[in-house]
Enzyme design. Structure first.
Site, PDB file in Angstrom:
ATOM      1  N   GLY A 133      -8.568  -6.735  -7.881  1.00  0.00           N
ATOM      2  CA  GLY A 133      -8.966  -7.138  -9.227  1.00  0.00           C
ATOM      3  C   GLY A 133     -10.131  -8.102  -9.221  1.00  0.00           C
ATOM      4  O   GLY A 133     -10.738  -8.347 -10.255  1.00  0.00           O
ATOM      5  N   ARG A 134     -10.391  -8.661  -8.064  1.00  0.00           N
ATOM      6  CA  ARG A 134     -11.494  -9.634  -8.002  1.00  0.00           C
ATOM      7  C   ARG A 134     -12.120  -9.710  -6.623  1.00  0.00           C
ATOM      8  O   ARG A 134     -12.788 -10.675  -6.290  1.00  0.00           O
ATOM      9  CB  ARG A 134     -10.980 -10.999  -8.380  1.00  0.00           C
ATOM     10  CG  ARG A 134      -9.781 -11.407  -7.529  1.00  0.00           C
ATOM     11  CD  ARG A 134      -9.603 -12.851  -7.596  1.00  0.00           C
ATOM     12  NE  ARG A 134      -8.282 -13.243  -7.150  1.00  0.00           N
ATOM     13  CZ  ARG A 134      -7.894 -14.490  -7.169  1.00  0.00           C
ATOM     14  NH1 ARG A 134      -8.696 -15.420  -7.602  1.00  0.00           N
ATOM     15  NH2 ARG A 134      -6.697 -14.788  -6.745  1.00  0.00           N
ATOM     16  N   ASP A 159       2.205  -6.273  -1.809  1.00  0.00           N
ATOM     17  CA  ASP A 159       0.755  -6.072  -1.878  1.00  0.00           C
ATOM     18  C   ASP A 159       0.019  -7.158  -1.098  1.00  0.00           C
ATOM     19  O   ASP A 159      -1.196  -7.072  -0.920  1.00  0.00           O
ATOM     20  CB  ASP A 159       0.272  -6.065  -3.333  1.00  0.00           C
ATOM     21  CG  ASP A 159       0.763  -7.275  -4.108  1.00  0.00           C
ATOM     22  OD1 ASP A 159       1.979  -7.425  -4.235  1.00  0.00           O
ATOM     23  OD2 ASP A 159      -0.077  -8.071  -4.557  1.00  0.00           O
ATOM     24  N   ASN A 160       0.737  -8.173  -0.648  1.00  0.00           N
ATOM     25  CA  ASN A 160       0.098  -9.221   0.152  1.00  0.00           C
ATOM     26  C   ASN A 160       0.481  -9.105   1.625  1.00  0.00           C
ATOM     27  O   ASN A 160       0.249 -10.033   2.404  1.00  0.00           O
ATOM     28  CB  ASN A 160       0.494 -10.605  -0.386  1.00  0.00           C
ATOM     29  CG  ASN A 160      -0.109 -10.873  -1.755  1.00  0.00           C
ATOM     30  OD1 ASN A 160      -1.099 -10.249  -2.131  1.00  0.00           O
ATOM     31  ND2 ASN A 160       0.484 -11.772  -2.503  1.00  0.00           N
ATOM     32  N   ARG A 170      -2.770  -2.625   2.838  1.00  0.00           N
ATOM     33  CA  ARG A 170      -1.539  -3.380   2.629  1.00  0.00           C
ATOM     34  C   ARG A 170      -0.359  -2.431   2.566  1.00  0.00           C
ATOM     35  O   ARG A 170      -0.555  -1.220   2.369  1.00  0.00           O
ATOM     36  CB  ARG A 170      -1.635  -4.131   1.286  1.00  0.00           C
ATOM     37  CG  ARG A 170      -2.905  -4.948   1.135  1.00  0.00           C
ATOM     38  CD  ARG A 170      -3.352  -5.014  -0.331  1.00  0.00           C
ATOM     39  NE  ARG A 170      -4.680  -5.634  -0.452  1.00  0.00           N
ATOM     40  CZ  ARG A 170      -4.888  -6.893  -0.805  1.00  0.00           C
ATOM     41  NH1 ARG A 170      -3.876  -7.650  -1.129  1.00  0.00           N
ATOM     42  NH2 ARG A 170      -6.105  -7.381  -0.859  1.00  0.00           N
ATOM     43  N   ARG A 222     -13.913 -12.703   3.340  1.00  0.00           N
ATOM     44  CA  ARG A 222     -12.744 -12.510   4.206  1.00  0.00           C
ATOM     45  C   ARG A 222     -13.015 -11.387   5.193  1.00  0.00           C
ATOM     46  O   ARG A 222     -13.654 -10.385   4.850  1.00  0.00           O
ATOM     47  CB  ARG A 222     -11.540 -12.169   3.329  1.00  0.00           C
ATOM     48  CG  ARG A 222     -10.276 -11.888   4.118  1.00  0.00           C
ATOM     49  CD  ARG A 222      -9.072 -11.954   3.227  1.00  0.00           C
ATOM     50  NE  ARG A 222      -9.027 -10.859   2.273  1.00  0.00           N
ATOM     51  CZ  ARG A 222      -8.226 -10.841   1.212  1.00  0.00           C
ATOM     52  NH1 ARG A 222      -7.423 -11.841   0.941  1.00  0.00           N
ATOM     53  NH2 ARG A 222      -8.234  -9.805   0.405  1.00  0.00           N
ATOM     54  N   ASP A 255     -10.177 -12.346 -14.764  1.00  0.00           N
ATOM     55  CA  ASP A 255     -11.622 -12.442 -14.970  1.00  0.00           C
ATOM     56  C   ASP A 255     -12.422 -12.028 -13.742  1.00  0.00           C
ATOM     57  O   ASP A 255     -13.647 -12.119 -13.726  1.00  0.00           O
ATOM     58  CB  ASP A 255     -11.999 -13.879 -15.369  1.00  0.00           C
ATOM     59  CG  ASP A 255     -11.552 -14.891 -14.326  1.00  0.00           C
ATOM     60  OD1 ASP A 255     -11.065 -14.488 -13.257  1.00  0.00           O
ATOM     61  OD2 ASP A 255     -11.696 -16.102 -14.593  1.00  0.00           O
ATOM     62  N   GLY A 282      -4.327  -3.490  -7.135  1.00  0.00           N
ATOM     63  CA  GLY A 282      -5.672  -3.148  -6.656  1.00  0.00           C
ATOM     64  C   GLY A 282      -6.524  -4.396  -6.580  1.00  0.00           C
ATOM     65  O   GLY A 282      -6.112  -5.474  -7.006  1.00  0.00           O
ATOM     66  N   ASP A 313      -3.771 -12.724   2.337  1.00  0.00           N
ATOM     67  CA  ASP A 313      -3.761 -13.116   0.924  1.00  0.00           C
ATOM     68  C   ASP A 313      -3.137 -14.492   0.720  1.00  0.00           C
ATOM     69  O   ASP A 313      -1.939 -14.638   0.546  1.00  0.00           O
ATOM     70  CB  ASP A 313      -3.050 -12.073   0.059  1.00  0.00           C
ATOM     71  CG  ASP A 313      -4.066 -11.356  -0.805  1.00  0.00           C
ATOM     72  OD1 ASP A 313      -5.272 -11.483  -0.528  1.00  0.00           O
ATOM     73  OD2 ASP A 313      -3.657 -10.677  -1.760  1.00  0.00           O
TER      74      ASP A 313
END
Ligand code: AMP
Ligand code: MG
EC number: 2.7.7.-
Length: 487
Positions: free
Chosen positions: A92-93, A252-253, A183, A176, A125, A90, A262
């Site tokens: 994440g950032r 996932d990319n 994906r 982006r 993070d 998912g 990605d």
């Protein structure tokens, strides 16, 4: 031309609901500032390029402000990473801020990468560092300029926010753009979590919005899968023909639209090397340059598995069977053009393979070889290029075949040959060391080199006055830079 507050939103993905994404607000960066913006990408939103210089631009894309109609969402997906299935990944950032449509009626996802923690951040993070944001920006715009389908990048916003990687760095965000951020891993997520209703909704969404022409076919989902296979075969043919190594071809990319997506430890080849591994964490070379071709098929098979609720296994297998022949036809077509050929002969494949083997053995610069080959007549060009090869007898034999092949192709004047070849053989590519130079300057607060490099790479086929230093082989320090996966 629009001002920033005149963008029109139509958040189609957000409307799919909470099973597909979670509402999350961006976490602002400290002291956001413009590093670089792409006028070409701004034009896709009908934005006046001058707005990039206004403070509100850095505030919007640095996470401080949002349009009232934006609906920031973190998407859920999963995927096969280095061959193994990870049940939940998912955003994440990154956050899908919303979908904007332009005056031409095109929808563009605005995705803010580095926007802070989400429910999918796992151990991360939620941040992206300046280095990787600049790399993604430069690569996506450079690939687009080369004619290679890619997500786009509107801007990079730098900041004072400290971010820890191997050392302390600064946080940044890259905006982006793509027609979709869906994906292969989105389909895998709903398949493996056994949520057939949501999976059907997702499939319907992709079909209606991104493959509407497939609706006319007797089996729309099969037609859509076939189209995805075709687009991937074409995409990877372009990567191979132009020496682009993605580095992390996890499912996932992989974009459902067949675009480059990605960016991590990617690299363009300097010297030709079929075995090149750009990701130094890829110890087995799963995503080495030449493996991109079979991995493309592997990834499509993973998607096919997730589509078994909609399409029969036999039909999926048949569609997957299209991949390799299509890849080969596309690749050979591109390589013929790079060699200046306008006709097809059976032996062309061997001509290309023999050349690549010679280049591999001698460590010849992949981009400059083709560019110089088009500088003059075939006979003069091969005489001049001969010095780059160690196996002179081997090269001479190839050169004789090539000259004979060119002669059979037709009698074109030197001018025409040059124009035709230079239109497909770039002079400027995003070499790792060029990116590295621009990043080093940016990390010390000077963004001029990032901007200049972006500018040069936006016209890769055109010789630009005073820009010779961007069309050179790397210096020794820049030859085998290790690009870490941390970003
Ligand atoms: P990537 O290797 O960038 O394709 O990322 C793989 C997964 O890790 C995705 O789900 C990302 O959103 C997540 N991820 C990568 N870096 C971070 C980070 N710094 N914080 C949170 N999630 C991250
Ligand atoms: Mg990713």
């Amino acid at each position: 031309m629009k001002a920033l507050d005149e963008l029109t939103f139509d958040n189609r993905f957000a409307r799919l609901g909470d099973a597909f994404s979670t509402h999350v607000l961006p976490e602002p960066l400290d002291a956001p500032r413009l590093v670089v913006a792409s006028e070409a990408a701004m034009a896709l939103l009908d934005l006046d390029p001058a707005v990039a210089q206004t403070p509100v631009f850095a505030e919007l894309f640095g996470g401080h402000k949002l349009w009232a109609e934006a609906e920031p969402r973190a998407m859920v997906y999963s995927g096969h990473q280095f061959g193994g299935y990870t049940p939940q990944l998912g955003d994440g950032r990154g956050l899908l801020l919303g979908e904007v449509y332009n005056e031409a009626g095109e929808h563009w996802d605005l995705h803010l990468k580095g926007a802070g923690m989400t429910p999918y951040s796992r151990m991360g993070d939620g941040r992206a560092v300046l280095r990787s944001s600049i790399r993604e920006f430069l690569a996506s715009e450079a690939l687009h300029a080369l004619g290679i389908p890619s997500s786009r990048a509107l801007c990079v916003i730098g900041s004072d926010t400290p971010v820890w990687r191997e050392k302390q760095e600064r946080g940044a965000m890259v905006l982006r753009m793509a027609h979709s951020h869906i994906r292969f891993g989105h389909f895998e997520y709903f398949y493996y979590t056994k949520k057939p209703e949501q999976q059907a909704l997702l499939a319907e969404h992709v079909l209606n919005l991104h493959y509407p022409e497939c609706r006319e076919q007797p089996e729309p989902y099969l037609a859509m899968f076939r189209e995805i296979v075709e687009r991937n075969a074409e995409l990877i043919a372009k990567w191979q023909a132009y020496g682009f190594c993605h580095g992390v071809m996890n499912t996932d990319n992989m974009s459902i639209l067949g675009i480059t997506f990605d960016f991590g430890p990617f690299a363009f080849l300097d010297d030709f090397d079929a075995h090149f591994i750009c990701n130094h964490s890829d110890h087995e070379g799963r995503y080495s340059f030449s493996n991109q071709v079979p991995i493309g098929q592997w990834n499509l098979s993973a998607l096919a598995q997730a589509l078994t609720p909609f399409i029969s296994v036999d039909a999926l297998k048949e569609a997957l069977g299209l991949y390799l022949p299509l890849y080969q036809a596309n690749y050979l077509d591109l390589m013929r053009r790079r060699l200046g050929l306008t006709t097809a002969e059976d032996d062309d494949q061997h001509l290309v393979e023999r050349l690549l083997k010679l280049m591999q053995n001698s460590g010849v610069d992949y981009t400059l070889f083709f560019r110089r080959l088009g500088d003059e007549s075939a006979a003069l060009a091969v005489t001049r290029l001969r010095d780059d090869f160690v196996d002179l007898a081997g090269f001479d034999a190839w050169a004789e075949q090539y000259k004979a092949r060119v002669a059979r192709d037709g009698d074109y004047g030197e001018e025409q040959r040059r124009a035709r070849m230079h239109a497909v053989n770039p002079l400027y590519i995003l070499r790792n060391y060029l990116a590295q130079n621009a990043i080093a300057a940016a990390e010390s607060g000077d963004y001029s080199e990032v901007r200049r490099l972006h500018e040069v790479l936006s016209r890769p086929f055109e010789e630009q006055a005073g820009m010779e230093q961007y069309a050179q082989r790397p210096p020794d320090w820049g030859k085998h830079l290790e690009i870490s996966c941390s970003s």
